[in-house]
Scaffold this active site. Structure first.
Site, PDB file in Angstrom:
ATOM      1  N   ILE A 193      22.385  -5.382 -63.257  1.00 18.84           N
ATOM      2  CA  ILE A 193      21.083  -5.703 -63.706  1.00 18.84           C
ATOM      3  C   ILE A 193      20.443  -4.871 -64.837  1.00 18.84           C
ATOM      4  O   ILE A 193      19.757  -5.563 -65.603  1.00 18.84           O
ATOM      5  CB  ILE A 193      20.053  -5.455 -62.437  1.00 18.84           C
ATOM      6  CG1 ILE A 193      20.360  -6.296 -61.180  1.00 18.84           C
ATOM      7  CG2 ILE A 193      18.653  -5.451 -62.795  1.00 18.84           C
ATOM      8  CD1 ILE A 193      20.099  -7.703 -61.443  1.00 18.84           C
ATOM      9  N   GLY A 222      32.666  -8.816 -53.953  1.00 19.21           N
ATOM     10  CA  GLY A 222      33.536  -7.919 -53.253  1.00 19.21           C
ATOM     11  C   GLY A 222      33.166  -7.550 -51.909  1.00 19.21           C
ATOM     12  O   GLY A 222      31.834  -7.094 -51.930  1.00 19.21           O
ATOM     13  N   SER A 225       2.090  -1.365 -59.720  1.00 18.54           N
ATOM     14  CA  SER A 225       1.990  -0.812 -61.151  1.00 18.54           C
ATOM     15  C   SER A 225       2.832   0.074 -61.311  1.00 18.54           C
ATOM     16  O   SER A 225       2.628   1.208 -62.007  1.00 18.54           O
ATOM     17  CB  SER A 225       0.553  -0.362 -61.100  1.00 18.54           C
ATOM     18  OG  SER A 225       0.425   0.697 -60.178  1.00 18.54           O
ATOM     19  N   GLU A 250       4.849  -2.292 -67.497  1.00 18.40           N
ATOM     20  CA  GLU A 250       5.788  -2.735 -68.623  1.00 18.40           C
ATOM     21  C   GLU A 250       5.487  -4.205 -68.669  1.00 18.40           C
ATOM     22  O   GLU A 250       5.173  -4.685 -70.076  1.00 18.40           O
ATOM     23  CB  GLU A 250       7.154  -2.510 -68.380  1.00 18.40           C
ATOM     24  CG  GLU A 250       7.410  -1.131 -68.564  1.00 18.40           C
ATOM     25  CD  GLU A 250       9.169  -0.848 -68.498  1.00 18.40           C
ATOM     26  OE1 GLU A 250       9.476   0.609 -68.370  1.00 18.40           O
ATOM     27  OE2 GLU A 250      10.015  -1.569 -68.463  1.00 18.40           O
ATOM     28  N   ALA A 259       5.970  -7.064 -58.340  1.00 16.82           N
ATOM     29  CA  ALA A 259       6.645  -5.865 -58.920  1.00 16.82           C
ATOM     30  C   ALA A 259       6.431  -4.628 -58.021  1.00 16.82           C
ATOM     31  O   ALA A 259       5.793  -3.595 -58.677  1.00 16.82           O
ATOM     32  CB  ALA A 259       6.265  -5.604 -60.308  1.00 16.82           C
ATOM     33  N   VAL A 260       6.789  -4.882 -56.880  1.00 16.29           N
ATOM     34  CA  VAL A 260       6.704  -3.751 -55.795  1.00 16.29           C
ATOM     35  C   VAL A 260       8.014  -3.182 -55.056  1.00 16.29           C
ATOM     36  O   VAL A 260       7.924  -2.725 -54.162  1.00 16.29           O
ATOM     37  CB  VAL A 260       5.963  -4.583 -54.319  1.00 16.29           C
ATOM     38  CG1 VAL A 260       4.659  -5.235 -54.818  1.00 16.29           C
ATOM     39  CG2 VAL A 260       6.805  -5.886 -53.999  1.00 16.29           C
ATOM     40  N   HIS A 297       7.546  20.255 -88.315  1.00 13.34           N
ATOM     41  CA  HIS A 297       6.161  19.498 -88.536  1.00 13.34           C
ATOM     42  C   HIS A 297       6.188  18.462 -89.761  1.00 13.34           C
ATOM     43  O   HIS A 297       7.138  19.041 -90.651  1.00 13.34           O
ATOM     44  CB  HIS A 297       5.122  20.666 -88.760  1.00 13.34           C
ATOM     45  CG  HIS A 297       3.902  20.249 -89.371  1.00 13.34           C
ATOM     46  ND1 HIS A 297       2.829  19.953 -88.405  1.00 13.34           N
ATOM     47  CD2 HIS A 297       3.427  20.146 -90.614  1.00 13.34           C
ATOM     48  CE1 HIS A 297       1.778  19.527 -88.993  1.00 13.34           C
ATOM     49  NE2 HIS A 297       2.004  19.668 -90.568  1.00 13.34           N
TER      50      HIS A 297
END
Length: 466
Positions: free
Chosen positions: A42, A115, A182, A188, A270-271, A445
């Site tokens: 994934i 498998g 969220s 995203e 999206a949980v 810096h």
């Protein structure tokens, strides 16, 4: 032709499985990997990598739309949704081919098919034509990963209610989208679609967005997202979605029990993720599963000798870099080495919304709950010269120290490129560096990373630039 006897068989080729296989091969083990879909799992194909490609395209479009802020005039820029999706898929495809090359280089056999582990240290692989072959190995690692979790009121149909996979390859840009959840995936995608012109509403059951992050990070992201035009509903539950008409009617209920309906073209669920522990033979072998996760020890051994599990199927954080590290520890132990067990309290978490979020260790609230007396230092990017020059003044670095010994208990960042900056914190926590040592570590810096030194100085009342 593949042999049927191996030292090690890994079931699953995601960032846990393929990394474990390569390390095993380096250590001299004759190794095979079973994969039912694309190499890389994934993460490479439908998660970490292609989403970052989409985010980059959205960011480029956002830059063009705000180019005048940088003294550049651009006329008539158009978003090519199909082109953006194609680029994302091409990036993922290239990465997957890279795994193929690594397998060849490391002489790892690919066993293509579904498998199933079997008793007697065997794995049955069923190919796409239904042909079954049984392989044996001295050691078997289960690395079958996870998938999108489904809520009863939010059944994914991949047309109007979609998971993250479909959200990456929609046929056309939705005019309106509701994102449920969220966490990293939710915020995203909310950024991507909002940046390209979709009207986005985030619905979150908890009382704040990115609820696993430090509270100040949640507040900052909410403020920034609202400024971008994203609607945010917290302490709100989705009770149902009517998909009968042209679009979706999403019924939501707030904490007072008041219901309202949001209309949109598509709903992204999206949980969270659940582990892939079904239909892989665990029951036949007698491998112990508790609360949907395979039970393992600190070296990823299950209760059955010769069977191991790593990654999203185990109780640790469901993150690609965790799976990879677990795979390496697991095979090094198998090969007779003495790897150090993983410190799960020093795992960085990164969210690639814009601005990015990165954190490691305790939040301020968790440190206090754990009984520490804390010193907290914060440095805002609005006071950073590099951030100003880059036009990226949103966000801050927040460090939480133990007041007694100066140990860095946690770090929480929101801002441009902070996912690249968090590794410094992970390293210095591993090395048990104190706050004073961090203050005296000279940072270059102008950089965004100076904010780490400045935040440490702020905790000890030595900060210069605020």
């Amino acid at each position: 032709m593949s042999s049927t006897k191996y030292d090690l068989i890994v079931v699953g080729s995601g960032p846990g499985g393929y990394v474990a296989a390569i390390r095993a091969s380096q250590l001299g083990l004759k190794t095979a990997v079973v994969e039912a879909a694309e190499l890389g799992g994934i993460c490479l194909n439908w998660g970490c990598i292609p989403t970052k490609a989409l985010i980059k395209s959205a960011q480029v479009f956002e830059y063009i739309n705000h180019s005048e802020d940088y003294g550049i005039k651009v006329k008539g820029a158009e978003m090519d949704f199909g082109g953006m999706i194609k680029r994302s898929r091409d990036v993922a495809g290239g990465m997957s081919k890279g795994i193929q090359f690594l397998f060849k280089k490391n002489k790892i056999d690919q066993l293509l098919g579904w498998g199933k582990v079997q008793p007697g240290k065997k794995v049955e692989v069923e190919d796409k034509d239904g042909k079954k072959t049984v392989y044996t190995a001295d050691h078997i690692i289960i690395a079958t990963g996870g998938r999108a979790r489904e809520l009863p009121a939010l059944k994914i149909d991949n047309e109007k209610i979609v998971g993250y996979r479909k959200a990456m390859v929609l046929d056309k840009k939705p005019e309106k989208m509701v994102v449920v959840g969220s966490g990293a995936i939710g915020v995203e995608f909310a950024y991507v679609y909002s940046a390209i012109g979709t009207e986005v509403t985030i619905v979150e059951f908890m009382d704040r967005i990115v609820p696993n992050e430090d509270e100040e990070v949640s507040k900052a992201l909410e403020r920034i997202y609202k400024k971008k035009g994203i609607n945010i509903m917290t302490s709100t539950e989705v009770t149902g979605v009517d998909t009968k008409g042209k679009g979706c009617k999403v019924t939501v209920k707030d904490k007072k029990g008041k219901e309202s309906v949001i209309e949109c073209d598509v709903v992204l669920s999206a949980v969270g993720v659940v582990s892939n522990v079904e239909n892989i033979g665990l029951e036949d072998v007698g491998v112990l599963v508790e609360k949907g996760k395979i039970k393992v020890d600190e070296y990823y051994r299950t209760n059955m000798p010769g069977y191991y599990a790593i990654g999203d199927v185990t109780p640790g954080q469901a993150l690609a870099h965790v799976a990879s590290a677990e795979g390496i520890i697991c095979v090094e132990k198998i090969a007779g080495h003495h790897p150090e067990p993983m410190d799960y309290n020093n795992i960085p978490g990164c969210t690639y919304c814009v601005p990015e979020i990165a954190s490691v260790g305790y939040t301020e609230a968790q440190a206090k709950e754990a009984g520490y007396e804390v010193k907290v230092g914060k440095f805002p990017f609005s006071a950073s010269g590099k951030a100003s020059a880059a036009g990226a003044k949103d966000g801050f670095v927040k460090l939480v120290f133990d007041a007694k010994y100066g140990e860095l208990l946690g770090a929480h960042m929101i801002g441009a490129n902070v996912t690249e900056m968090i590794a410094e914190i992970v390293a210095i926590r591993k090395l048990e560096t104190t706050g004073h040592e961090l203050i005296k570590t000279v940072h270059p810096h102008p950089t965004m990373s100076e904010a780490v030194m400045e935040a440490a100085a702020a905790a000890y009342d030595e900060v210069i630039h605020i």
